[in-house]
Design an enzyme around this catalytic site. Sequence first.
Site, mmCIF file in Angstrom:
data_model
loop_
_atom_site.group_PDB
_atom_site.id
_atom_site.type_symbol
_atom_site.label_atom_id
_atom_site.label_comp_id
_atom_site.label_asym_id
_atom_site.label_seq_id
_atom_site.Cartn_x
_atom_site.Cartn_y
_atom_site.Cartn_z
ATOM 1 N N ASP A 112 -12.871 3.693 10.845
ATOM 2 C CA ASP A 112 -13.475 2.813 9.747
ATOM 3 C C ASP A 112 -14.840 2.790 10.216
ATOM 4 O OD1 ASP A 112 -13.208 0.627 7.834
ATOM 5 O OD2 ASP A 112 -14.287 -0.294 9.450
ATOM 6 N N TYR A 166 -9.666 -3.012 -1.930
ATOM 7 C CA TYR A 166 -9.034 -2.989 -3.267
ATOM 8 C C TYR A 166 -8.079 -2.173 -3.580
ATOM 9 C CZ TYR A 166 -11.256 1.838 -2.709
ATOM 10 O OH TYR A 166 -11.424 2.967 -2.394
ATOM 11 N N HIS A 209 -13.954 5.985 -6.155
ATOM 12 C CA HIS A 209 -12.813 5.387 -5.885
ATOM 13 C C HIS A 209 -11.622 5.847 -6.710
ATOM 14 C CE1 HIS A 209 -16.079 2.071 -5.203
ATOM 15 N NE2 HIS A 209 -15.408 2.094 -3.896
ATOM 16 N N GLU A 269 -24.335 2.856 -5.200
ATOM 17 C CA GLU A 269 -23.011 3.286 -5.908
ATOM 18 C C GLU A 269 -23.544 2.647 -7.409
ATOM 19 O OE1 GLU A 269 -18.403 2.088 -5.522
ATOM 20 O OE2 GLU A 269 -19.946 1.039 -4.302
ATOM 21 N N LYS A 326 0.842 -1.203 -0.130
ATOM 22 C CA LYS A 326 -0.100 0.029 0.021
ATOM 23 C C LYS A 326 0.832 1.434 -0.004
ATOM 24 C CE LYS A 326 -2.976 2.473 3.195
ATOM 25 N NZ LYS A 326 -4.089 2.911 2.179
ATOM 26 N N CYS A 334 -6.951 -0.778 2.384
ATOM 27 C CA CYS A 334 -6.888 -1.965 3.092
ATOM 28 C C CYS A 334 -7.899 -1.572 4.293
ATOM 29 C CB CYS A 334 -5.425 -2.065 4.085
ATOM 30 S SG CYS A 334 -4.219 -2.503 2.787
ATOM 31 N N TRP A 366 -18.373 -6.872 7.376
ATOM 32 C CA TRP A 366 -17.466 -6.301 7.493
ATOM 33 C C TRP A 366 -16.506 -6.427 8.706
ATOM 34 C CZ3 TRP A 366 -18.325 -1.312 4.146
ATOM 35 C CH2 TRP A 366 -18.633 -1.763 2.958
ATOM 36 N N CYS A 425 -24.111 -0.759 -1.916
ATOM 37 C CA CYS A 425 -23.028 -0.531 -3.024
ATOM 38 C C CYS A 425 -23.329 -1.499 -3.973
ATOM 39 C CB CYS A 425 -21.657 -1.251 -2.519
ATOM 40 S SG CYS A 425 -20.624 0.096 -1.432
#
Length: 770
Positions: A502, A525, A708, A679, A19, A529, A574, A657
């Site tokens: 988060d 994605y 994104h 989305e 990352k 992370c 999640w 989403c």
Amino acid sequence: MVQSSVLGFPRMGKLRDLKKATEAYWGGKISRDDLLAEGKRLRQEHWKIQKDAGVDIIPSNDFAFYDQVLDHIQLFGVIPERYSKYNLHPVDEYFAMGRGLQKPDEGVDVPSLEMVKWFDSNYHYVKPTLQDNQTFKLAANPKPVVEFLEAKEAGVVTRPVILGPVSFLVLAKADRGQSVDPITQLDNLLPVYVELLNKLKAAGVEDVQIDEPILVFDLAAKAKAAFKPAYEKLGNLGAQAPRLTLATYFGDIVHNIDVLSSLQNLHGIHVDLVRNPEQLDTVIGALGPNQVLSAGVVDGRNIWKTNFQAAIEKVELAIQKLGKDRVIVATSSSLLHVPHTLASEKNLDAEIRDWFSFAVEKTAEVVIIAKAVTEGPASVKEQLEANAKSVQSRASSKRTNDPAVKARQASVTPEQHNRKSPFPVRHAEQGKSINLPLFPTTTIGSFPQTKEIRIQRNKFTKGEITPEEYEKFIEKEIQDVIKIQEELDLDVFVHGEPERNDMVQYFGERLTGYVFTTHAWVQSYGSRCVRPPIIVGDVSRPAPMTVKESKYAVSISKKPCKGMITGPVTCLRWSFPRDDVHQSVQAQQLALALRDEVVDLEAAGIQVIQVDEPALREGLPLRAGAEREAYLKWAVDAFRLATAGVTDNTQVHSHFCYSEFQDFFHAIAALDADVLSIENSKSDAKLLKVFIDEAYPRHIGPGVYDIHSPRVPSEQEIKDRIEEMLQYLRPDQLWVNPDCGLKTRQWPETKAAITNMNNAAKYFRQKYSS
């Protein structure tokens, strides 16, 4: 002997090294050569981990700088002309497809390809996008060959992983304005696979893992029929090609067992015996006389220690029917979906830490199980005894059970799932207190998480600043965000979520039944992370979680300001959930905790409350039928239980989403949210036709631009998008908003994009005002 196998290893590194490197490259802080060198270092480090653990079959080509499907898009030359026309370096072309690219000074402006969830996981893959005249061409230096040779030079013999041709095409789509049915391109694609397999064999590859995960789906007839000709060609190349082990995961393949029976020229078949252990006998019965079974008995999707006794029993059952030489002990799927190593977690409670196993630990687990069934339990006696003790400790721990939570669940009534009045009544009441124009504008919740926010949060976490100092900092951030929204002239504000790390972790930290890690990051994605919290016991809410910040934001806002909550299904999906309690039970516990929060927000004067469920689609079982309907029933019930405790005056929003909801639209409607945002910017607007077909009465905000990507859409681009939407939605039900939250974006691009979005909304507001 029984061999051990890992289907794939996490890419990010112990400390999210990948990352940091990719983001440094995107920011111009390191060179392309530096980025490529860091990728090589990580690959070699991960191969060594597995070799040192004693894994027999180690994967290569499981590494990706952004996404493994995007790797295959580039590998096979499936690159739309809008990217290839710029003659970018392959690395930059790759990232342009993954995240878009905008360089006004160089005349480069291209959005990213569509990105969707990888089956029912929280990982996102880039969708292959085909043209009517699609051609396929193998890259000059095929990545699977390059990385196999790289591993070989490092002293590690690997089994390259490639995505199978049928899955590649079924997961693809026709580009906008094109009519190609991807599966019809199989005959054109197969020669490229043949060429790749030949090159792999020439490089010294003996075995290839070829992933065909779509076998867990209910397949269309054309897709199902494609397997036999595809693998008659690929499986009969003889000595000029490697042996193939076809891998499936995330479900059972019993409903496609006729496909499996037709693939007996392959060396082996891998199946997921964690998700669906009951398929074992059927799969064994369908194997050819010499085919190998790769038994996925170590969970690649969750963090609990493998129950060695149960796993060994499954493997021994296979050995009884096939013999030791025809069974491999494997992870159920790639370990991409779990954190890197438990060794980094120094702050976890010792009792609970003993229940967990991350990627590095799971490589050891497959080796231990393989040794136990090859050499006998005595050969790993110490490990088996320690494992049994851990499993028993968790099963008997008082920390997993809360009688008060169970008593409250037992008292839930059907009436608690229903709002007081139907939508038309609520809408009329809300119109009196929340005065909004046509085409109201809003954002999904979060605004950019700046470096300063992260620094102050880190200081607070380490105790370097006081709670009072941190609270003042957060209030200042909220003030700034409210002021920016006033300047941008949005209609419904958000407080920006500066206090939140988060959208699930933040709530989990304030609920009982959760534990948290320090470095247990998982790729979602690209370079994004997440650090999923872990549900270890019954869940409840000891105190309000968001009321203070939301109440403050409302007190300084000139317009309505949403209270923001993550919904019960997303909090569940999640997180790493418990595997000893059904997920419907965990969702209901979360719903009751969130219901208390929603009621408290309303009591604090917040008139608009958004309860996000972006994981609702992700959690949908992969096959139609009773399991899917059962999921939708408890998922919808959980959302309604969380939101139905407020009065008619309170406007309930939800966000989720992806627009692939035609097959379960009845459940979307059943949520009974006053406003949905979805989305949608990369999807065909025709998908919105379901709102007409089902006469959806409530309000909807399909995303008008992709968050994104750092790319800023033009005002005209957003107008065109809204114009498309108005073919399917009424002006009085359409909200205008981005695709998702803006926490990963920078302020300049955020302000520019929202300005263009707001101007586009005002254009249509004026157009339809009469």
